[in-house]
Design a protein around this motif. Structure first.
Motif, short mmCIF file in Angstrom:
data_model
loop_
_atom_site.label_atom_id
_atom_site.label_comp_id
_atom_site.label_asym_id
_atom_site.label_seq_id
_atom_site.Cartn_x
_atom_site.Cartn_y
_atom_site.Cartn_z
N GLN B 40 -41.29 -93.74 52.21
CA GLN B 40 -41.56 -92.30 52.15
C GLN B 40 -42.98 -91.97 52.60
O GLN B 40 -43.21 -90.97 53.26
CB GLN B 40 -41.34 -91.79 50.72
CG GLN B 40 -39.91 -91.91 50.24
CD GLN B 40 -39.76 -91.44 48.80
OE1 GLN B 40 -39.39 -90.32 48.54
NE2 GLN B 40 -40.05 -92.33 47.86
N SER B 41 -43.91 -92.80 52.23
CA SER B 41 -45.31 -92.52 52.56
C SER B 41 -45.70 -93.04 53.94
O SER B 41 -46.79 -92.73 54.42
CB SER B 41 -46.23 -93.13 51.51
OG SER B 41 -46.00 -92.52 50.26
N ASN B 120 -37.68 -106.47 48.15
CA ASN B 120 -37.74 -105.84 46.83
C ASN B 120 -38.53 -104.53 46.87
O ASN B 120 -38.15 -103.55 46.24
CB ASN B 120 -38.38 -106.81 45.83
CG ASN B 120 -38.08 -106.42 44.41
OD1 ASN B 120 -36.96 -106.00 44.09
ND2 ASN B 120 -39.08 -106.54 43.54
N SER B 123 -36.34 -101.86 48.32
CA SER B 123 -35.20 -101.62 47.46
C SER B 123 -35.62 -100.85 46.21
O SER B 123 -34.94 -99.91 45.79
CB SER B 123 -34.57 -102.95 47.08
OG SER B 123 -33.31 -102.76 46.53
N GLN B 124 -36.75 -101.24 45.62
CA GLN B 124 -37.23 -100.54 44.44
C GLN B 124 -37.51 -99.08 44.75
O GLN B 124 -37.22 -98.19 43.95
CB GLN B 124 -38.53 -101.19 43.94
CG GLN B 124 -38.33 -102.52 43.26
CD GLN B 124 -37.59 -102.39 41.97
OE1 GLN B 124 -37.99 -101.66 41.08
NE2 GLN B 124 -36.46 -103.06 41.85
N GLU B 125 -38.06 -98.84 45.92
CA GLU B 125 -38.41 -97.46 46.25
C GLU B 125 -37.18 -96.63 46.60
O GLU B 125 -37.03 -95.51 46.13
CB GLU B 125 -39.38 -97.44 47.44
CG GLU B 125 -39.77 -96.03 47.87
CD GLU B 125 -40.55 -95.99 49.17
OE1 GLU B 125 -40.73 -97.06 49.81
OE2 GLU B 125 -40.98 -94.89 49.56
N SER B 127 -33.57 -97.51 46.76
CA SER B 127 -32.20 -97.64 46.24
C SER B 127 -31.79 -96.46 45.35
O SER B 127 -30.67 -95.99 45.45
CB SER B 127 -32.04 -98.97 45.49
OG SER B 127 -31.80 -100.01 46.40
N PRO B 128 -32.69 -95.97 44.48
CA PRO B 128 -32.26 -94.85 43.64
C PRO B 128 -32.19 -93.53 44.42
O PRO B 128 -31.58 -92.59 43.96
CB PRO B 128 -33.36 -94.75 42.58
CG PRO B 128 -34.13 -96.01 42.68
CD PRO B 128 -34.01 -96.48 44.08
N LEU B 129 -32.81 -93.47 45.57
CA LEU B 129 -32.96 -92.17 46.25
C LEU B 129 -32.01 -92.00 47.43
O LEU B 129 -31.72 -90.88 47.84
CB LEU B 129 -34.40 -92.02 46.77
CG LEU B 129 -35.52 -92.04 45.73
CD1 LEU B 129 -36.87 -91.89 46.41
CD2 LEU B 129 -35.31 -90.94 44.70
#
Lengths: 217, 217
Positions: B40-41, B120, B123-125, B127-129
Motif C-alpha cells: 500500500q505504501s 510473510n 501476506s500479513q499486510e 491477506s485481510p484486505l
DNA sequence: CTGCCAACATACCGACCAGTATGTACGTTA
DNA sequence: TAACGTACATACTGGTCGGTATGTTGGCAG
C-alpha cells in the motif's frame, strides 16, 4: 492545600467540559483503524470519522500522526499485552498451567484471527521504518518475554519445570510460536489454523513440565 | 513453417527493441519497493524511479498497481519460495538433513533480518484486505507446507522419521516457527534473534528423527 | 516510400493525504 | 462583567497518490 484544591477543581472542570473522553476516543479509533489497515495506510480523516472528532481536536491533543501512533502503542497496545501475558502469569498458579491458560485464552474468533495480532502487525510494519515505533514496541516484546521467562524460572525453583529448560530461550520460542501461528492463521484467514497451533503450543508447554510433576493430563 | 519463422523474427525484434527487460525490471523494482515499505505504501513513482521506466511503460505492461502486485507474487515471490523450500527438499537426501539444511540456509545478514520475509510481509499486510493477494499467497504457503509434509512422509516410509509425527502438523509448526522467529528478529532488528531461532528449530527438527536413525550429532 | 502498430514517453487529472491557520464557545479568573 | 485560556470546529493548503489521455519513435509489412 489551597493550591491542591484549586488544582483538583481545575481537573474536574476539564473532565466535565471534555466529557473526559475525546483523547481516549481518538486513541481507540486510531488503534482500530491502524489494526485494520496499518499505520501508514490509516487515514487521519477515517480515524476522525470513527472517533466522531474533528481535526482541530486531534491536533490539539497530538502534535502529529506519528505521535498519535506512539501513544496508541504506549496507552493501548502495551496495556493489552500486559493484561494478557504479564499479569495472568503473576497469579501464583502453577507456571505451566498459567502459560497454558494464557495460550488457550488467545482469541480465535474469525474476526480476531483475520486481523492478526495488534502488537505484531504494527511491529512488522513499522519497526524497520521508524525507530520511535521500534523502541516502544521492543519494550513490550521484552516485557512479554521476561514475564514468561520469569515464571519458568520460578517453576524451576519450585521443581515444576524441567531444569534443562533455558527460560529465556523457551520464552522466545513460545512467543515465536504464538506470533508464527498467528501469522499463518491470518494469512490463511482461518481460525482452524490458530486452533491447531494452540494445541501444538500447549503440547509443547506440557513437555516442559518436570517429571513427576504432571498435573491433569 | 513460414508463419513460424515470421513469428520468431517478430519475437527477436521485440526483444531487441525492449532490451527484453522492461517488464522484468518493473517486477524487480516493485518487489524491492514492496519489500521495503509494503504494498500500500509503495509508490508507483518510486518503483518507476528504481526501474528507470516511465509510467507509460508501466501501464502498457500492467493494467493497475494491483495487477503489478499480483504479478510480483506469482513471478518473483513464488519462485523464490520454491527455490528455497520446495526444490531443496526434493534432492533425495535424508529428509531431516534436508530440512535442517533449508533452515540453516535462511539468510541472517542484518539487511535480510531487518527486512523480514518477503512472503510473510506481504501476506500479513494484504491477506485481510484483498482476496486476490490472499489467494495467490495462500497457494505459496500451501506448496511450502506440502513440500515439508511430503518429505516427512517419505522419511516415515523409509524409517528415518518418527512414526508418531503427524507430517501436516509438523510442517505447519515448522513454518510457524520460521515465520515467528523471522517476525521476532525483524521486530528486534537483530540477527542474533534469528540465529538463536534457527538453533532452536534445528534442535526441534532433530527430535523428529526416528530412534536408531541418528546421523551426525 | 507509406501506413501501421508495438512500445513506450510526457503531461496532466481529480482524489486524498497530513498538516495548518483561523475562528469560536465556554468555563474560570480577576 | 470583562479579559483570558482551554478545547475544540471549520476551512484551507501544498504535496503525493494512482490512473489516463495523448504524443512520439522505430521497425516492418505491403
Amino acid at each position: 492545600m489551597l493550591a491542591a484544591r484549586k488544582s483538583s477543581e481545575r481537573i474536574a472542570t476539564k473532565l466535565l467540559r471534555d466529557s473526559g473522553r475525546t483523547r481516549e476516543r481518538l486513541l481507540q479509533a486510531a488503534s482500530r483503524e491502524i489494526y485494520r489497515s496499518g499505520f501508514q495506510s490509516a487515514s487521519l480523516d477515517t480515524i476522525l470519522a470513527i472517533a466522531k472528532v474533528t481535526k482541530g481536536a486531534l491536533y490539539y491533543h497530538f502534535k502529529s500522526k506519528e505521535e498519535l501512533g506512539y501513544t496508541v502503542v504506549e496507552e493501548v497496545i502495551a496495556p493489552n499485552v500486559r493484561g494478557k501475558w504479564v499479569r495472568p502469569l503473576q497469579s501464583g498458579k502453577d507456571p505451566i498451567d498459567a502459560l497454558i491458560g494464557a495460550v488457550q485464552r488467545i482469541p480465535v474468533r474469525p474476526v480476531d484471527v483475520r486481523g492478526g495480532c495488534q502488537l505484531n502487525n504494527l511491529s512488522q510494519e513499522m519497526s524497520p521504518l521508524d525507530a520511535g515505533f521500534r523502541k516502544r514496541l521492543a519494550i513490550i516484546f521484552d516485557a512479554w518475554r521476561e514475564a514468561v521467562a520469569s515464571v519458568l524460572r520460578e517453576g524451576q525453583t519450585h521443581g515444576s519445570v524441567r531444569r534443562d529448560v533455558e527460560p529465556a530461550e523457551a520464552a522466545g520460542l513460545l512467543i515465536a510460536m504464538v506470533e508464527g501461528y498467528g501469522s499463518l492463521a491470518k494469512n490463511a484467514q482461518d481460525p482452524k489454523v490458530m486452533k491447531a497451533g494452540i494445541r501444538n503450543i500447549v503440547d509443547w508447554l506440557r513437555s516442559l513440565r518436570a517429571p513427576g510433576n504432571r498435573r491433569r493430563g
